[in-house]
Design a protein around this motif. Structure first.
Motif, short mmCIF file in Angstrom:
data_model
loop_
_atom_site.label_atom_id
_atom_site.label_comp_id
_atom_site.label_asym_id
_atom_site.label_seq_id
_atom_site.Cartn_x
_atom_site.Cartn_y
_atom_site.Cartn_z
N ASN A 1 15.12 -2.94 9.02
CA ASN A 1 14.64 -3.64 8.06
C ASN A 1 13.98 -3.58 6.73
O ASN A 1 12.84 -2.81 6.99
N TYR A 2 14.79 -4.30 5.50
CA TYR A 2 14.09 -4.19 4.31
C TYR A 2 13.98 -5.19 3.75
O TYR A 2 14.85 -6.19 4.15
N GLY A 3 13.25 -5.36 2.61
CA GLY A 3 13.98 -6.44 1.55
C GLY A 3 12.91 -7.28 1.94
O GLY A 3 12.44 -7.94 0.50
N GLN A 4 11.33 -7.56 2.50
CA GLN A 4 10.78 -8.69 2.88
C GLN A 4 9.38 -8.23 2.11
O GLN A 4 8.46 -8.52 2.00
N GLU A 5 9.18 -7.04 2.33
CA GLU A 5 7.76 -6.14 1.87
C GLU A 5 7.11 -4.95 2.14
O GLU A 5 8.57 -3.85 2.53
N LEU A 6 6.57 -4.71 1.65
CA LEU A 6 6.20 -2.58 1.73
C LEU A 6 5.16 -2.72 2.04
O LEU A 6 3.53 -2.99 2.75
N VAL A 7 4.62 -1.61 3.26
CA VAL A 7 3.69 -1.47 3.99
C VAL A 7 3.69 -0.22 3.89
O VAL A 7 4.66 1.00 4.35
N ALA A 8 2.05 0.45 3.51
CA ALA A 8 1.83 1.55 3.87
C ALA A 8 0.51 1.81 3.88
O ALA A 8 -0.84 0.92 3.53
N PRO A 9 -0.53 2.48 4.69
CA PRO A 9 -1.24 3.24 4.95
C PRO A 9 -2.32 3.25 3.64
O PRO A 9 -2.39 3.71 2.72
N ASP B 1 -1.40 5.71 -2.30
CA ASP B 1 -2.23 5.02 -3.56
C ASP B 1 -1.34 3.87 -4.75
O ASP B 1 -2.40 3.34 -5.21
N ARG B 2 0.21 4.42 -4.70
CA ARG B 2 1.13 3.64 -6.02
C ARG B 2 0.86 2.13 -5.59
O ARG B 2 1.45 1.14 -6.41
N MET B 3 0.75 1.91 -3.88
CA MET B 3 0.63 0.86 -3.44
C MET B 3 -0.45 -0.15 -4.68
O MET B 3 -0.17 -1.38 -5.14
N HIS B 4 -1.67 -0.16 -4.89
CA HIS B 4 -2.03 -0.17 -5.73
C HIS B 4 -1.67 -0.82 -7.13
O HIS B 4 -2.63 -1.51 -8.06
N ASP B 5 -0.75 -0.34 -7.64
CA ASP B 5 -0.71 0.00 -8.87
C ASP B 5 1.14 -0.94 -8.94
O ASP B 5 1.69 -1.16 -9.95
N ALA C 1 5.87 -10.36 -4.54
CA ALA C 1 6.16 -11.85 -4.84
C ALA C 1 4.58 -12.11 -4.99
O ALA C 1 4.31 -13.31 -5.20
N GLY C 2 3.84 -11.13 -3.76
CA GLY C 2 2.79 -11.40 -3.94
C GLY C 2 1.33 -10.21 -4.44
O GLY C 2 3.02 -8.55 -4.72
N GLU C 3 0.61 -10.28 -4.48
CA GLU C 3 -0.61 -9.12 -4.64
C GLU C 3 -0.33 -8.52 -3.44
O GLU C 3 -0.64 -9.02 -2.24
N LEU C 4 -1.56 -7.16 -3.57
CA LEU C 4 -1.04 -6.40 -2.39
C LEU C 4 -2.51 -6.82 -1.46
O LEU C 4 -3.46 -7.67 -1.84
N GLN C 5 -1.92 -6.78 -0.31
CA GLN C 5 -2.90 -7.54 1.40
C GLN C 5 -3.44 -6.36 1.76
O GLN C 5 -2.26 -5.51 2.40
N PRO C 6 -4.85 -6.56 1.35
CA PRO C 6 -5.14 -5.56 2.97
C PRO C 6 -5.02 -5.32 3.92
O PRO C 6 -5.37 -6.27 4.67
N ALA D 1 -2.86 -1.00 7.76
CA ALA D 1 -1.51 -0.85 6.50
C ALA D 1 -1.69 -2.22 5.54
O ALA D 1 -2.06 -3.49 6.14
N ASN D 2 -1.61 -1.80 4.34
CA ASN D 2 -1.73 -2.33 2.87
C ASN D 2 -0.23 -2.87 3.35
O ASN D 2 0.65 -2.57 3.36
N ARG D 3 -0.18 -4.51 2.91
CA ARG D 3 0.33 -4.91 2.58
C ARG D 3 1.67 -5.96 1.13
O ARG D 3 0.20 -5.92 0.95
N ILE D 4 2.43 -5.77 0.62
CA ILE D 4 2.72 -6.40 -1.19
C ILE D 4 4.44 -7.04 -0.80
O ILE D 4 5.56 -6.71 0.02
#
Length: 331
Positions: free
Chosen positions: A30-38, A44-48, A78-83, A93-96
Motif C-alpha cells: 500500500n502507498y499514497g497515504q504517507e511518507l515514512v522514514a527513520p 534527511d530529505r524528509m525534512h525538505d 497534506a501536512g508537515e513532518l510528524q516526528p 520513524a518520521n511521517r509525512i
C-alpha cells in the motif's frame, strides 16, 4: 543556480518553488497515504518536503505483488513532518501525510522510460550535476542513473528529488487532471489553450499559501472595481456564503469572487455558493484571471493585478454545472 550544501549533500532545489516534485520508491503493498522514514542522515530529505509538493510513487521490483517496476501514481503532501509518528522496521520513524492519491491510467513502466525518454532523463542528470559541481563529489538525490549494460535504472534508496525538468520532459509521469495538484500549477509550460496559456480551473491550488495569496489578490481587485463605480464594499467571505457585500444607496449586491493564475474556463463552486446565488438577487460573479505572482526566499508571496471579468446578476445555470463529488449516506 543557488545551491546550499552540507558536506557532500547539495540542496540544488533551495529557493526554487517550481522544484516541488519527489519520487518515493515503494517496496510495500500500500502507498499514497504517507511518507515514512527513520530520523537518519540517509533519509534527511524528509525534512525538505513541503505541503503542496507532489510525490510520484515508483513501485520497485521488490514489491510483494510482483508488479513491474515503474510509476503507478502520485499524491499531494497534506501536512508537515510528524516526528516519531510511525514505525520503520519496528523502530520509531518520521511521517509525512499525503492526500489525493491518483493512479495513472496505465503505469509508466521502466521499459517505456528507457525506450522513450532515457536520454531526456539522463540529460537532466548531466546538466544538474554540472551546475552543482562535483568538487568534492556531491549527492544530488536524482532518482535514476545509467547502468553500463541495461541503461536507465532507478537508484537504490527510498525518497529522491524529482527535478521539474524531468516532469516537463516526461509529462506521462503525472496523472491526467484538469484541476488539482497534478497539472503543474506553480510553473505551467505553454501548451494548448487560449493565447497558449494552459486552461485550468479557478478556486483550487495544492499550495495553501499560494492559494490564499491568489484569493486575496482577486478580492482586492473586485473591491476596487465596485468602489470605483460608487459602491461601499465589505469583505464578508469569512462568515457569509459569498465574498463581498456591495451597497450603493438602497441597492445591495452580493458578490462571489474567484481568482486564478491562468486563463479561466471553469470555476469551482461549493453547494452553498450555488444555492445562495440562485436564491438571492442581485448576485454578481467576479473572476480574476492571469494573476502573476512571485515567491521570495522567506516564503512571502507577492501578486500583481490579473484580468478581471464581471458577470452581473449571475445565476449558475444547471446545464453549466458539473458535479465533482457526491455525498453518499450509508444504510
Amino acid at each position: 543556480m543557488a545551491v546550499s550544501t552540507v558536506g557532500k549533500k547539495a540542496r540544488w532545489w533551495d529557493g526554487d518553488a517550481s522544484q516541488r516534485y519527489w519520487m518515493e520508491v515503494v517496496h510495500v503493498e500500500n502507498y499514497g497515504q504517507e511518507l515514512v522514514a527513520p530520523e537518519e542522515s540517509r533519509h534527511d530529505r524528509m525534512h525538505d518536503v513541503r505541503v503542496g509538493d507532489i510525490v510520484l510513487h515508483w513501485v520497485s521490483k521488490k514489491n510483494p505483488k510482483r508488479l513491474k517496476p515503474g510509476v503507478y501514481g502520485a499524491s499531494v503532501v497534506a501536512g508537515e513532518l510528524q516526528p516519531n509518528a510511525a514505525t520503520w522496521d519496528g523502530k520509531p520513524a518520521n511521517r509525512i501525510p499525503l492526500t489525493k492519491y491518483k493512479a495513472l491510467r496505465e503505469p509508466y513502466l521502466l521499459p517505456e522510460l528507457r525506450a522513450n525518454h532515457q536520454e531526456d532523463i539522463l540529460g537532466v542528470l548531466g546538466r544538474l550535476t554540472e551546475d552543482v559541481g562535483r568538487r568534492p563529489k556531491q549527492n544530488v538525490y536524482f532518482p535514476f542513473n545509467r547502468h553500463p549494460t541495461v541503461g536507465l535504472k532507478p537508484n537504490e534508496g527510498y525518497l529522491f528529488k524529482m527535478p521539474r525538468q524531468v516532469i516537463d520532459a516526461v509529462p506521462q509521469l503525472l496523472p491526467d487532471s484538469d484541476w488539482g495538484g497534478f497539472d503543474i500549477p506553480l510553473v505551467a509550460p505553454p501548451v494548448g489553450g487560449r493565447n497558449g496559456v494552459k486552461q485550468r480551473y479557478a478556486g483550487f491550488c495544492a499550495d495553501p499559501l499560494l492559494k490564499k495569496a491568489i484569493e486575496m489578490q482577486a478580492v482586492r481587485q473586485a473591491i476596487a472595481h465596485y468602489e470605483a463605480v460608487g459602491y461601499r464594499v465589505e469583505d464578508v467571505g469569512a462568515y457569509r456564503p459569498y465574498d463581498l457585500l456591495a451597497k450603493c444607496g438602497d441597492e445591495e449586491r452580493h458578490v462571489e469572487v474567484k481568482g486564478s493564475q491562468g486563463y479561466v474556463q471553469k470555476v469551482i463552486l461549493t453547494r452553498n455558493e450555488v444555492t445562495h446565488a440562485n436564491d438571492y438577487g442581485p448576485t454578481d460573479l467576479v473572476v480574476v484571471a492571469d494573476i502573476q505572482w512571485e515567491r521570495h526566499l522567506d516564503g512571502a508571496i507577492d501578486t500583481e493585478d490579473g484580468v478581471i471579468s464581471v458577470y452581473p446578476d449571475w445565476r449558475p445555470s444547471p446545464e453549466n454545472l458539473k458535479p465533482l463529488s457526491y455525498e453518499y449516506f450509508l444504510d
